[in-house]
Enzyme design. Structure first.
Site, short mmCIF file in Angstrom:
data_model
loop_
_atom_site.label_atom_id
_atom_site.label_comp_id
_atom_site.label_asym_id
_atom_site.label_seq_id
_atom_site.Cartn_x
_atom_site.Cartn_y
_atom_site.Cartn_z
CE LYS A 48 -74.40 10.09 6.28
NZ LYS A 48 -73.21 9.22 6.16
N GLY B 290 -72.09 15.22 15.09
CA GLY B 290 -70.92 15.44 14.24
C GLY B 290 -70.34 16.81 14.50
CB SER B 291 -68.07 18.84 12.47
OG SER B 291 -68.80 18.84 11.26
CB THR B 292 -69.74 23.08 15.41
OG1 THR B 292 -69.71 22.49 16.73
CG2 THR B 292 -70.49 24.40 15.49
CD GLU B 293 -67.12 22.99 8.08
OE1 GLU B 293 -66.14 22.59 8.74
OE2 GLU B 293 -67.18 22.96 6.84
N GLY C 29 -73.32 20.62 11.43
CA GLY C 29 -74.54 20.87 12.21
C GLY C 29 -75.21 22.17 11.82
CD GLU D 149 -76.31 15.66 21.74
OE1 GLU D 149 -75.36 16.28 22.27
OE2 GLU D 149 -77.41 15.51 22.29
CB CYS E 88 -68.16 15.38 21.28
SG CYS E 88 -69.17 14.07 21.94
CD GLU F 158 -64.47 18.85 18.71
OE1 GLU F 158 -64.98 19.06 17.61
OE2 GLU F 158 -65.03 18.26 19.64
P1 NDP Z 1 -69.00 15.35 10.28
O1 NDP Z 1 -69.81 16.46 10.80
O2 NDP Z 1 -68.19 15.56 9.07
O3 NDP Z 1 -69.86 14.04 9.99
C1 NDP Z 1 -70.88 13.56 10.81
C2 NDP Z 1 -71.94 12.87 9.97
O4 NDP Z 1 -72.56 13.84 9.14
C3 NDP Z 1 -71.38 11.79 9.04
O5 NDP Z 1 -72.34 10.76 8.94
C4 NDP Z 1 -71.25 12.54 7.72
O6 NDP Z 1 -71.29 11.69 6.58
C5 NDP Z 1 -72.49 13.43 7.77
N1 NDP Z 1 -72.43 14.60 6.92
C6 NDP Z 1 -71.34 15.23 6.39
N2 NDP Z 1 -71.72 16.27 5.62
C7 NDP Z 1 -73.08 16.30 5.64
C8 NDP Z 1 -74.06 17.15 5.03
N3 NDP Z 1 -73.71 18.16 4.25
N4 NDP Z 1 -75.37 16.90 5.27
C9 NDP Z 1 -75.74 15.88 6.07
N5 NDP Z 1 -74.85 15.03 6.66
C10 NDP Z 1 -73.54 15.25 6.46
O7 NDP Z 1 -68.13 14.98 11.58
P2 NDP Z 1 -67.19 13.76 11.83
O8 NDP Z 1 -67.94 12.49 11.69
O9 NDP Z 1 -66.02 13.98 10.94
O10 NDP Z 1 -66.84 13.88 13.41
C11 NDP Z 1 -65.97 14.79 13.91
C12 NDP Z 1 -66.66 15.98 14.53
O11 NDP Z 1 -67.93 15.63 15.09
C13 NDP Z 1 -65.93 16.62 15.66
O12 NDP Z 1 -65.92 18.00 15.52
C14 NDP Z 1 -66.69 16.24 16.94
O13 NDP Z 1 -66.62 17.12 17.97
C15 NDP Z 1 -68.08 16.10 16.46
N6 NDP Z 1 -68.76 15.11 17.29
C16 NDP Z 1 -69.66 15.53 18.24
C17 NDP Z 1 -70.28 14.63 19.07
C18 NDP Z 1 -71.29 15.05 20.09
O14 NDP Z 1 -71.91 14.20 20.69
N7 NDP Z 1 -71.50 16.32 20.31
C19 NDP Z 1 -69.95 13.21 19.00
C20 NDP Z 1 -69.02 12.89 17.95
C21 NDP Z 1 -68.46 13.82 17.16
P3 NDP Z 1 -69.96 11.08 5.90
O15 NDP Z 1 -68.87 11.21 6.89
O16 NDP Z 1 -70.36 9.68 5.62
O17 NDP Z 1 -69.73 11.84 4.66
#
Ligand code: NDP
Length: 451
Positions: free
Chosen positions: A152, A205-208, A210, A227, A261, A353
């Site tokens: 996804k 994605g975001s820590t929140e 995650g 991650e 990140c 961040e």
């Molecule tokens: P998000 O956490 O919002 O989104 C990441 C992915 O998770 C997207 O595909 C999103 O879908 C999906 N998602 C959102 N909500 C849910 C849920 N409730 N259940 C399951 N999946 C969900 O982060 P962002 O994409 O906005 O990226 C920014 C953040 O991610 C920053 O804080 C950054 O640090 C972190 N990040 C960390 C990395 C690492 O390697 N550690 C690399 C890249 C980013 P959709 O957006 O389609 O709704």
């Protein structure tokens, strides 16, 4: 319908159907059906399919790079490098199909051996900042280990993932082994997390989010790799090669418009070198070419969205801006490279961040304070230490609580070396042989030989 924007123009560049729960369930069902045959394929045959996919991705490198550059707003030269890494990642893990080895263990009365078994259907949830690159870090080891996949991508940047699915089918990956579901995270992502037939979630994605995924996955005891965010320190001692450190520091924060990140967004500088460092930094920041991602000379593009621009702006207080680069006016989600200095490590801009092109320059006194400040964060993803004193560099590298650290360099990522976070930056490792641990279970078999 998903309306995909081009961040440099704020215009719609593509529309595609939006998946929901029904499509996610159908994708999981296809992956489940494809699993037994994919798992049972001879390792050399599985390797050959993945080598074929790596070659096909290499052949499409330029097309994919242009698509990614437009959709994610990243400079074409960066996108080209990333698409090269995508092909290399598939090539690296193709080989792993044949060297995913077990052990034999000396025990009484028989022979004990271990096997690395696939998990089944794995759900991969990826972000918008490095869309296909981060997808490849997950898809390639997952497939090599014999799993089938539902991927996804982020709704903001689904285009290269959709292309990956097509290229994989053309390259001979059997139907159902890789399934892409483009839809909202709160719907499709969450469904994957809850789905009883999904054995594992790998998320970037975001820590929140995650945190929410880890809690949701606990219901069915899914394996989880996370991650997450970062607020990494770039520690520059006074005895470092300051010219080299200042030349490299901007791109280590402003690369990918700071939406990285690994961004080394806290630049910790030993106080006695502070003035000289800022003097060296200023022309590098001012000369950064911010503009059209498809222009070969561009080193920084726009932010991904208007929302992201608003979030980033909220961290910039004009009174603390020491250096501000340039950015185009008009349409597009532009933001100039910005250096805040001097900043306290406790300030909001230094603690949270930002995920945008904003660097905080923070003074410190001596090695102990540098390490204390570097570790004074909930995150621990990347970081750097710059000094000509090798022993000090190694002491600091060992003491800083982070998953990836570079000495006299600001690089973080290589296909063959592990990548992942300490503390709230995540759980598990991607890349290198370590990623295979995240996509396989160890099975222990004892064979009684009677003596
Ligand atoms: P998000 O956490 O919002 O989104 C990441 C992915 O998770 C997207 O595909 C999103 O879908 C999906 N998602 C959102 N909500 C849910 C849920 N409730 N259940 C399951 N999946 C969900 O982060 P962002 O994409 O906005 O990226 C920014 C953040 O991610 C920053 O804080 C950054 O640090 C972190 N990040 C960390 C990395 C690492 O390697 N550690 C690399 C890249 C980013 P959709 O957006 O389609 O709704």
């Amino acid at each position: 319908m998903i309306r995909v924007l081009e961040p440099a123009t704020a215009q719609v560049m593509a529309e595609l159907p939006q998946a929901g729960v029904e499509e996610t369930d159908a994708a999981v069902a296809r992956a489940r059906e494809a699993y037994p045959a994919w798992r049972a394929l001879d390792p050399d045959e599985r390797a050959n399919v993945l080598y074929g996919l790596a070659d096909a991705l290499r052949a499409k490198q330029e097309d994919l790079a242009r698509l990614e550059a437009r959709n994610a707003g990243k400079p074409i030269s960066d996108a080209r490098g990333e698409m090269g890494m995508v092909a290399d990642t598939f090539r690296y893990y193709a080989g792993a199909s044949e060297w995913l080895l077990g052990d034999t263990i000396p025990v009484a009365g028989g022979v004990d051996m271990t096997f690395r078994e696939p998990l089944g259907v794995v759900g991969l949830i990826t972000p918008w900042n490095f869309p296909l690159t981060i997808a490849s870090w997950k898809v390639a080891p997952a497939l090599a280990a014999g799993n089938t996949v539902v991927l996804k991508p982020a709704e903001l940047t689904p285009l290269t993932a959709v292309e990956l699915e097509k290229i994989a089918l053309e390259a001979g990956l059997p139907e159902g082994v890789l399934n892409v579901v483009a839809g909202p995270g709160s719907v499709c992502g969450q469904r994957l997390v809850e789905h009883p037939d999904v054995a594992k979630i790998a998320f970037t994605g975001s820590t929140e989010v995650g945190r929410r995924i880890a809690a949701g996955a606990a219901e069915t005891i899914k394996r989880v790799t996370l991650e997450l965010g970062g607020k990494s320190a770039n520690v520059i001692f006074a005895d470092a090669d300051l010219e080299a450190a200042a030349a490299s520091a901007p791109i280590a924060v402003f690369g990918n418009a700071g939406q990285d990140c690994c961004a080394r967004s806290r630049i910790l500088v030993e106080r006695s070198a502070m003035d000289r460092f800022l003097e060296l930094l200023e022309p590098v920041v001012r000369d950064m070419r911010v503009g059209d991602p498809l222009d070969e000379g561009t080193v920084m593009g726009p932010l991904i969205s208007e929302d992201q621009r608003e979030t980033v702006s909220s961290y910039v207080d004009d009174d603390h801006v020491a250096i501000r680069g340039s950015a185009p006016e008009g349409e597009g989600f532009w933001f100039p490279p910005t250096v805040l200095a001097p900043v306290s490590n406790k300030d909001r801009a230094a603690a949270e961040e930002i995920f945008g092109p904003v660097a905080c320059v923070i003074p410190f006194e001596g090695e102990a304070e540098a390490i204390e400040m570097a570790n004074d964060t909930i995150y621990g993803l990347s970081g750097s230490v710059w000094t000509r004193d090798g022993a000090k560099a190694l002491r600091a590298a060992r003491a800083i609580e982070t998953g990836v650290l570079s000495i006299n360099s600001n690089t973080s990522v290589r296909v063959s070396t592990p990548f992942g976070g300490f503390k709230q930056s995540g759980v598990g490792r991607e890349l290198g042989p370590h990623a295979l641990d995240a996509y396989s279970e160890v099975k222990n078999v004892y064979y009684a030989t009677g003596g």
